[in-house]
Each structure stands twice: as structure tokens, then as C-alpha cells.
Design a protein around this motif. Structure first.
Motif, mmCIF file in Angstrom:
data_model
loop_
_atom_site.group_PDB
_atom_site.id
_atom_site.type_symbol
_atom_site.label_atom_id
_atom_site.label_comp_id
_atom_site.label_asym_id
_atom_site.label_seq_id
_atom_site.Cartn_x
_atom_site.Cartn_y
_atom_site.Cartn_z
ATOM 1 N N LEU A 8 5.264 8.025 5.330
ATOM 2 C CA LEU A 8 5.578 9.184 5.225
ATOM 3 C C LEU A 8 6.783 9.781 4.265
ATOM 4 O O LEU A 8 6.475 10.801 3.392
ATOM 5 N N ARG A 9 7.683 8.782 4.176
ATOM 6 C CA ARG A 9 8.862 9.234 3.131
ATOM 7 C C ARG A 9 8.201 8.959 1.761
ATOM 8 O O ARG A 9 8.554 9.948 0.807
ATOM 9 N N HIS A 10 7.265 8.127 1.508
ATOM 10 C CA HIS A 10 6.942 8.094 0.009
ATOM 11 C C HIS A 10 5.933 9.273 -0.257
ATOM 12 O O HIS A 10 5.943 9.776 -1.344
ATOM 13 N N ALA A 11 5.264 9.531 0.792
ATOM 14 C CA ALA A 11 4.237 10.906 0.673
ATOM 15 C C ALA A 11 5.259 12.213 0.497
ATOM 16 O O ALA A 11 4.912 13.037 -0.380
ATOM 17 N N VAL A 12 6.328 12.337 1.027
ATOM 18 C CA VAL A 12 7.209 13.523 0.937
ATOM 19 C C VAL A 12 7.920 13.449 -0.741
ATOM 20 O O VAL A 12 7.826 14.429 -1.082
ATOM 21 N N SER A 13 8.356 12.333 -0.931
ATOM 22 C CA SER A 13 9.116 12.269 -2.203
ATOM 23 C C SER A 13 8.116 11.965 -3.322
ATOM 24 O O SER A 13 8.933 12.393 -4.572
ATOM 25 N N GLU A 14 7.094 11.522 -3.374
ATOM 26 C CA GLU A 14 6.193 11.033 -4.413
ATOM 27 C C GLU A 14 4.785 11.726 -4.262
ATOM 28 O O GLU A 14 4.551 12.228 -5.473
ATOM 29 N N GLY A 15 4.177 11.405 -3.363
ATOM 30 C CA GLY A 15 2.790 11.939 -3.158
ATOM 31 C C GLY A 15 2.626 13.712 -3.383
ATOM 32 O O GLY A 15 2.083 13.928 -4.144
ATOM 33 N N VAL A 16 3.228 14.210 -2.489
ATOM 34 C CA VAL A 16 3.270 15.756 -2.451
ATOM 35 C C VAL A 16 3.611 16.361 -3.832
ATOM 36 O O VAL A 16 2.783 17.163 -4.282
ATOM 37 N N THR A 65 0.231 23.236 10.379
ATOM 38 C CA THR A 65 1.207 23.867 9.643
ATOM 39 C C THR A 65 2.594 23.015 9.688
ATOM 40 O O THR A 65 3.312 22.747 8.962
ATOM 41 N N LEU A 66 2.730 22.520 11.057
ATOM 42 C CA LEU A 66 4.022 21.708 11.300
ATOM 43 C C LEU A 66 3.905 20.347 10.489
ATOM 44 O O LEU A 66 4.909 19.951 9.909
ATOM 45 N N VAL A 67 2.552 19.798 10.310
ATOM 46 C CA VAL A 67 2.661 18.573 9.622
ATOM 47 C C VAL A 67 2.877 18.760 8.046
ATOM 48 O O VAL A 67 3.411 18.234 7.090
ATOM 49 N N VAL A 68 2.218 20.032 7.554
ATOM 50 C CA VAL A 68 2.217 20.440 6.258
ATOM 51 C C VAL A 68 3.993 20.608 6.066
ATOM 52 O O VAL A 68 4.422 20.275 4.848
ATOM 53 N N THR A 69 4.522 21.334 6.758
ATOM 54 C CA THR A 69 6.053 21.748 6.536
ATOM 55 C C THR A 69 6.727 20.190 6.525
ATOM 56 O O THR A 69 7.580 20.094 5.496
ATOM 57 N N LEU A 70 6.408 19.300 7.265
ATOM 58 C CA LEU A 70 7.209 18.195 7.318
ATOM 59 C C LEU A 70 6.739 17.185 6.216
ATOM 60 O O LEU A 70 7.764 16.715 5.281
ATOM 61 N N LEU A 71 5.617 17.161 5.530
ATOM 62 C CA LEU A 71 5.289 16.605 4.400
ATOM 63 C C LEU A 71 5.917 17.348 3.163
ATOM 64 O O LEU A 71 6.318 16.606 2.099
ATOM 65 N N ALA A 72 6.055 18.475 3.093
ATOM 66 C CA ALA A 72 6.980 19.519 2.072
ATOM 67 C C ALA A 72 8.493 19.129 2.087
ATOM 68 O O ALA A 72 9.275 19.630 1.445
ATOM 69 N N ARG A 84 -4.595 4.763 -3.122
ATOM 70 C CA ARG A 84 -5.526 4.256 -1.871
ATOM 71 C C ARG A 84 -4.502 4.325 -0.711
ATOM 72 O O ARG A 84 -5.104 4.709 0.404
ATOM 73 N N ASN A 85 -3.260 4.302 -0.970
ATOM 74 C CA ASN A 85 -2.161 4.401 0.033
ATOM 75 C C ASN A 85 -1.962 5.966 0.407
ATOM 76 O O ASN A 85 -1.974 6.062 1.376
ATOM 77 N N ALA A 86 -2.243 6.706 -0.655
ATOM 78 C CA ALA A 86 -2.047 7.892 -0.372
ATOM 79 C C ALA A 86 -3.229 8.431 0.257
ATOM 80 O O ALA A 86 -2.994 9.429 1.530
ATOM 81 N N LYS A 87 -4.401 8.033 0.175
ATOM 82 C CA LYS A 87 -5.585 8.458 0.914
ATOM 83 C C LYS A 87 -5.332 8.160 2.228
ATOM 84 O O LYS A 87 -5.792 8.995 3.349
ATOM 85 N N ASP A 88 -5.041 6.689 2.471
ATOM 86 C CA ASP A 88 -4.768 6.342 3.952
ATOM 87 C C ASP A 88 -3.816 7.200 4.572
ATOM 88 O O ASP A 88 -3.828 7.445 5.697
ATOM 89 N N THR A 89 -2.451 7.487 4.120
ATOM 90 C CA THR A 89 -1.594 8.427 4.660
ATOM 91 C C THR A 89 -2.086 9.776 4.913
ATOM 92 O O THR A 89 -1.898 10.103 6.392
ATOM 93 N N ALA A 90 -2.791 10.340 4.122
ATOM 94 C CA ALA A 90 -3.477 11.542 4.260
ATOM 95 C C ALA A 90 -4.389 11.711 5.463
ATOM 96 O O ALA A 90 -4.664 12.298 6.503
ATOM 97 N N GLN A 91 -5.275 10.454 5.520
ATOM 98 C CA GLN A 91 -6.255 10.334 6.633
ATOM 99 C C GLN A 91 -5.794 10.050 8.106
ATOM 100 O O GLN A 91 -5.929 10.827 8.971
ATOM 101 N N ARG A 92 -4.583 9.314 7.935
ATOM 102 C CA ARG A 92 -3.981 9.164 9.211
ATOM 103 C C ARG A 92 -3.004 10.693 9.747
ATOM 104 O O ARG A 92 -3.188 10.890 11.033
ATOM 105 N N LEU A 93 -2.495 11.283 8.719
ATOM 106 C CA LEU A 93 -1.884 12.569 9.232
ATOM 107 C C LEU A 93 -2.995 13.555 9.766
ATOM 108 O O LEU A 93 -2.738 14.341 10.509
ATOM 109 N N ARG A 94 -4.289 13.828 9.163
ATOM 110 C CA ARG A 94 -5.342 14.419 9.690
ATOM 111 C C ARG A 94 -5.510 13.995 11.016
ATOM 112 O O ARG A 94 -5.972 14.903 11.960
#
Length: 402
Positions: free
Chosen positions: A215-223, A36-43, A7-17
Motif C-alpha cells: 500500500l505504501r509503495h502504491a501511495v508513494s510510487e505507483g499512483v 471512494t474511501l479506497v481511492v482517497t487512501l491511495l492518494a 506485476r506488483n502494481a497490478k497485484d496491488t490494484a487487483q487486491r484493492l479491487r
């Protein structure tokens, strides 16, 4: 991943979109750039926005990075005279008076989660090695020596009006995984809207934000948890082989880092696995010179997006018409009108209609429309030139015809 994490991952992705949509609405013809800038930051990677002055590079970066609540943000405009201490922390004068040599790191790159570095290739020779370590390893070696400082940097957005001219700057260029070209507005209707916006009172709009922790959780765990199917690996291998046949060779490191971008693209769309559509982000990764970008784009779209591939073929025809118009400069109005009637009119009209159908097909299939939209902008721009320069008409007054 348990239910709460999902659920947290979906909320994060939804907010970023939502952030992508809001920023794209503000900056015309920049939807693909923003995503592309957002994708790069997520990576957890760094990006370069390359384009002439006055293309909203800095403003767009600030608007995007300002959406991360709780993040330490730092930005700088570099010059050949920028000292390392201005980037990473000035000397503590009070401590120096007591015989202690210390630096003040607060508010500098050393403590930033997100950075914006303008005119990145004007990095001074003195600051070069520290900047490379900062971007590549997220560390800084203090002026006084001792143990390197670990920096919390998630990613940096950099900008430049030109490519590096010196070998030292080329080392920094290599550290920027994603390279995005921007230009002046191509679509006349978007330019007209830009002009109108200069005299209209700004209207308050939605402003979605995301927490730094999310955002940090998405970068380190989600992606990293996003699956990369075997068919995607096969497609990447096929793309590498196709580019090598064109004598376009990227390093193994760049290819490996690009996998994280594919995962980030899928995460942003809320998908558990990388799909073919995610490969389109590689058009911003696998070239060194802007002259190579069209070839890379064609090879990528050959794999993932037949709609966009056909749009690029139409783009060639449109560019050819514009070249013909340039070559006819100085000819009589009669000669220009005859050329419009016999060639330009039908070709531009047919290209416009086909682009509309391609976009509808892409939307229906859930595929990216970025390349199609870019070609459509060029079609409208050339159409406007033909109307004004060849026929002497006011392009803004002509709608349905042509």
C-alpha cells in the motif's frame, strides 16, 4: 517502471479491487462509498463520511482499514473534552516520578499508519492545532517541546453526524479533501435483506488483505506515476469554469490535491493513465455544503457520464412524485388511487425501465453505475411508498407489477 514493478502494481490494484467488492457486498448501497474511501487512501488523503447515526459509518471504516496487514491502526471517538495527550500519547507517569517529562506514543495517533476519527468536529480547542498539523503535515509537536515528531500516517477516515458549527471546526473540515454523504437504505429490497441478516447466522466470506508495504509503495510510487493526459487537464479546467458560473468556488489547493485522486482512481482500475470516468470522484471533493453536492454532481457527469446525467434528470421526476405524495397526505383513498392511476404509475414504471436500460448501457461501455444505482434505489423507495400509502398494498408482496 520495470516488469516486476508492473506485476506488483497490478497485484496491488487487483487486491484493492477485491477488497472493495467484498466490503461492498457486506454493506448495502455503499459500493461507491467504499471505492471512494479506497481511492482517497491511495492518494494519501483524508476523507469524511457524513451521515446520520446508524448508517454503518464506523463499522464500514473498521472493516476497510482492517484489511491492511502490518499497519498500525488507531481510532478514537472525539468529544469537546478530549485532551491532546489522549490523541497523541499520555504522559509517562513512571518517567515523571524520576523527574523526566515524556509521552508514550505507542498505540496512539503518533504511530498510526491508518486512522479512524469519529465525530471529528467535536475536536477540543486544546487539541485543534495539533490535529490540524497531524492531518495536514503528518507531524506532532510534543508537550515538552523540542523537534516535531514525524508521523507515518497514510490517510485518515473521519466520520460525523453533522457539519461543523464553529469556525475552529471548519479548519478541520477544510483538511478533509473527500466528503461523502451517506443515508439510510433507500431500496426496500436492501432493507428487507438487512432485516433478514439480523436473524441469520453469519456465513464466512472471502477476506482479501493487502500488505502495508504494498500500500505504501502504491501511495508513494505507483499512483504518482499514473499519467494525466492533456484532455483530462482540459476537462478539469472546463469543470472549474462551469462551477464558477454556478458560484461554486474551490481553492487552488483543493483542485491540485484532486489530481492525485484522479490518478488513484486510474491506478485502482489498473490503468496507466487517467480517463474521463475517473473525474466522477470529484463529485465528493468540490462542495462545501451538502446542498451544493447535486449541482457539482451534475456538472461532473455532464463531462464524463451521459448515462448518469440522464439518471439524475429521472431523479428529479421521481422526487417530484414523492413531493406530490407528501402533499396529498390525509386525502381519501379514492383521490390517492386516482392520482396513482393517472400519474404515478406510468411515470414510475417508465423511470424504472429507463434506468434499467441506462445501467445496461453503462456496464457495456465500462462506465460507473453508482449514480444510476442510487437513483434506482430512490425509484424503488418511492414506488414502495406509493404502494403502501396510496394503495394500501404490501410492497414486499408486489414484484413484477407497477
Amino acid at each position: 517502471m520495470d516488469a516486476q514493478e508492473t506485476r506488483n502494481a497490478k497485484d496491488t490494484a487487483q487486491r484493492l479491487r477485491a477488497i472493495c467488492d467484498e466490503v461492498s457486498d457486506r454493506f448495502y448501497e455503499r459500493a461507491d462509498v467504499v471505492r471512494t474511501l479506497v481511492v482517497t487512501l491511495l492518494a494519501g488523503q483524508h476523507s469524511l463520511v457524513l451521515g446520520p447515526p446508524g448508517t454503518a459509518k464506523s463499522e464500514m471504516a473498521r472493516e476497510l482499514t482492517g484489511r491492511v496487514e502490518g499497519a498500525a491502526y488507531w481510532e478514537i471517538l472525539l468529544s469537546k473534552f478530549t485532551a491532546p495527550t489522549r490523541i497523541f500519547g499520555p504522559i509517562d507517569v513512571a518517567a515523571l516520578a524520576r523527574g523526566e517529562y515524556r509521552q508514550i506514543y505507542d498505540g496512539r495517533a503518533t504511530t498510526a499508519h491508518i486512522a479512524f476519527i469519529d465525530e471529528i468536529f467535536k475536536c477540543s480547542t486544546a487539541a485543534l492545532n495539533e490535529t490540524l498539523g497531524y492531518l495536514n503535515e503528518r507531524i506532532y509537536h510534543p508537550e515538552s517541546g523540542g523537534k516535531p515528531i514525524s508521523c507515518p500516517l497514510i490517510g485518515a477516515i473521519t466520520a460525523s453526524n453533522e457539519l461543523p458549527a464553529e469556525e475552529d471546526s471548519a479548519a478541520v473540515y477544510d483538511r478533509l479533501l473527500v466528503r461523502i454523504e451517506v443515508g439510510y437504505l433507500a431500496d426496500p429490497s436492501n432493507f428487507a435483506a438487512l432485516v433478514r441478516s439480523a436473524v441469520r447466522r453469519p456465513v464466512a466470506s472471502a477476506r482479501t488483505t493487502i500488505e502495508l508495504a504494498a500500500l505504501r509503495h502504491a501511495v508513494s510510487e505507483g499512483v504518482p506515476a499514473v499519467d494525466v493526459p492533456d484532455e483530462i487537464v482540459d476537462a478539469v479546467c472546463a469543470l472549474r469554469a462551469a462551477l464558477r458560473r454556478k458560484e461554486l468556488v474551490a481553492s487552488d489547493r483543493r483542485w491540485r490535491q484532486a489530481v492525485g485522486l484522479l490518478q488513484a482512481s486510474a491506478y485502482l482500475d489498473g490503468r496507466p493513465a487517467v480517463a474521463g470516468a475517473d473525474l466522477s470522484v470529484l463529485t465528493h471533493v468540490l462542495w462545501d455544503s451538502p446542498a451544493e453536492r447535486p449541482t457539482v454532481e451534475r456538472e461532473v457527469l455532464q463531462l464524463v457520464n451521459p448515462d448518469a446525467k440522464e439518471a439524475l434528470v429521472l431523479a428529479d421526476a421521481i422526487e417530484e412524485l414523492e413531493a406530490q405524495l407528501d402533499a396529498m397526505a390525509g386525502q381519501s383513498r379514492e383521490a390517492l388511487s386516482d392520482w396513482v392511476i393517472k400519474k404515478a404509475h406510468n411515470k414510475l414504471a417508465m423511470a424504472g425501465k429507463r434506468l434499467e436500460r441506462l445501467r445496461a448501457e453503462a456496464v457495456g461501455a465500462g462506465r460507473s453505475t453508482a449514480a444510476i444505482d442510487r437513483v434506482t434505489g430512490r425509484q424503488r423507495a418511492v414506488r414502495a411508498r406509493v404502494l403502501t400509502e396510496a394503495l394500501g398494498l404490501d410492497a414486499s408482496m408486489v414484484r413484477a407489477q407497477f
